[in-house]
Scaffold this motif. Structure first.
Motif, mmCIF file in Angstrom:
data_model
loop_
_atom_site.group_PDB
_atom_site.id
_atom_site.type_symbol
_atom_site.label_atom_id
_atom_site.label_comp_id
_atom_site.label_asym_id
_atom_site.label_seq_id
_atom_site.Cartn_x
_atom_site.Cartn_y
_atom_site.Cartn_z
ATOM 1 N N THR A 29 -55.874 -65.236 22.283
ATOM 2 C CA THR A 29 -54.824 -65.002 23.268
ATOM 3 C C THR A 29 -54.861 -63.942 24.142
ATOM 4 N N LEU A 30 -55.457 -62.588 23.511
ATOM 5 C CA LEU A 30 -55.620 -61.315 23.995
ATOM 6 C C LEU A 30 -56.633 -61.217 25.121
ATOM 7 N N GLU A 31 -57.604 -61.986 24.690
ATOM 8 C CA GLU A 31 -58.761 -62.039 25.478
ATOM 9 C C GLU A 31 -58.378 -62.945 26.701
ATOM 10 N N GLY A 32 -57.615 -63.934 26.548
ATOM 11 C CA GLY A 32 -57.236 -64.771 27.589
ATOM 12 C C GLY A 32 -56.389 -64.109 28.640
ATOM 13 N N ILE A 33 -55.962 -62.996 28.308
ATOM 14 C CA ILE A 33 -54.911 -62.220 29.490
ATOM 15 C C ILE A 33 -55.646 -60.928 29.646
ATOM 16 N N SER A 34 -57.141 -60.749 29.222
ATOM 17 C CA SER A 34 -57.743 -59.483 29.582
ATOM 18 C C SER A 34 -57.359 -58.460 28.950
ATOM 19 N N PHE A 35 -56.923 -58.611 27.535
ATOM 20 C CA PHE A 35 -56.391 -57.263 27.000
ATOM 21 C C PHE A 35 -57.298 -56.428 26.546
ATOM 22 N N LEU A 91 -57.439 -45.685 17.872
ATOM 23 C CA LEU A 91 -57.471 -46.884 17.053
ATOM 24 C C LEU A 91 -56.669 -47.196 16.072
ATOM 25 N N ILE A 92 -55.829 -46.430 15.285
ATOM 26 C CA ILE A 92 -54.757 -46.591 14.599
ATOM 27 C C ILE A 92 -53.794 -47.151 15.315
ATOM 28 N N TYR A 93 -53.283 -46.535 16.442
ATOM 29 C CA TYR A 93 -52.180 -47.120 17.337
ATOM 30 C C TYR A 93 -52.364 -48.645 17.711
ATOM 31 N N TYR A 94 -53.510 -48.742 18.273
ATOM 32 C CA TYR A 94 -53.937 -50.188 18.429
ATOM 33 C C TYR A 94 -53.893 -51.464 17.421
ATOM 34 N N TYR A 95 -54.338 -50.848 16.292
ATOM 35 C CA TYR A 95 -54.623 -51.640 15.236
ATOM 36 C C TYR A 95 -53.084 -51.916 14.631
ATOM 37 N N ASN A 96 -52.095 -50.961 14.713
ATOM 38 C CA ASN A 96 -50.850 -51.324 14.576
ATOM 39 C C ASN A 96 -50.404 -52.249 15.169
ATOM 40 N N LEU A 97 -50.516 -52.198 16.230
ATOM 41 C CA LEU A 97 -50.061 -53.027 17.476
ATOM 42 C C LEU A 97 -50.752 -54.424 17.123
ATOM 43 N N ASP A 110 -43.809 -58.667 23.441
ATOM 44 C CA ASP A 110 -43.059 -58.262 24.878
ATOM 45 C C ASP A 110 -43.878 -56.920 25.409
ATOM 46 N N LEU A 111 -44.078 -56.088 24.526
ATOM 47 C CA LEU A 111 -45.043 -54.856 25.164
ATOM 48 C C LEU A 111 -46.251 -55.428 25.784
ATOM 49 N N VAL A 112 -47.041 -56.246 25.056
ATOM 50 C CA VAL A 112 -48.289 -56.660 25.837
ATOM 51 C C VAL A 112 -47.887 -57.588 26.944
ATOM 52 N N ASN A 113 -46.899 -58.374 27.047
ATOM 53 C CA ASN A 113 -46.516 -59.199 28.084
ATOM 54 C C ASN A 113 -46.179 -58.263 29.376
#
Length: 119
Positions: A29-35, A91-97, A110-113
Motif C-alpha cells: 500500500t505504501l509503495e502504491g502511494i510512493s511513500f 529509523l526508529i520514528y518511521y519504524y514506529n509509524l 491519516d498522517l500518511v494520507n
C-alpha cells in the motif's frame, strides 16, 4: 554511547512484529502511494523490516566506518556521529509509524494520507 542506550530502550518498547501478511500488505500500500521515509542513508527493504532486521540495521549504522559514511555521500569533514544518531532516530520514528500502520491505526493512516494523498 548515550544514543546506543536510548535506542536499545526504545526497541524494547516496540510491539512484536505484525503477521507477515500485514507487513507485506502495508508495504505494498505504501509503495502504491510512493511513500518513502525520509532517511539519511540508504536502507533497502525498510518497509518490510521486522524488529530483528531493524535492530541489525541500527547496529550496522552504529558500526559504520568513516570510509563507509563517505561512500554514503557524506563529506570527509562531516560529523559522522551526529549523522548516525540522526539516521537512527529517523529509523526508529518511521519504524514506529510502520508498526502503527501494520495494525491499521487510523491516526497513523491519516498522517500518511495527509502527506501523500490529499494534495
Amino acid at each position: 554511547m548515550k544514543t546506543e542506550r536510548m535506542w536499545h530502550k526504545v526497541m524494547k518498547e516496540f510491539p512484536k512484529d505484525a503477521p507477515a501478511d500485514a507487513i507485506e500488505s502495508t508495504a505494498k500500500t505504501l509503495e502504491g502511494i510512493s511513500f518513502e521515509p525520509v532517511l539519511l542513508m540508504k536502507t533497502p527493504g525498510f518497509l518490510r523490516m521486522g524488529r530483528l532486521e531493524l535492530e541489525r540495521e541500527i547496529e550496522r549504522v552504529h558500526q559504520m566506518t568513516v570510509k563507509e559514511m563517505m561512500a554514503e555521500g557524506f563529506a570527509e569533514n562531516a560529523n559522522f556521529n551526529e549523522f548516525k544518531a540522526k539516521h537512527i532516530q529517523l529509523l526508529i520514528y518511521y519504524y514506529n509509524l510502520l508498526c502503527r500502520l501494520r495494525t491499521d491505526d487510523p491516526m497513523a493512516w491519516d498522517l500518511v494520507n495527509e502527506l501523500y494523498e490529499d494534495d
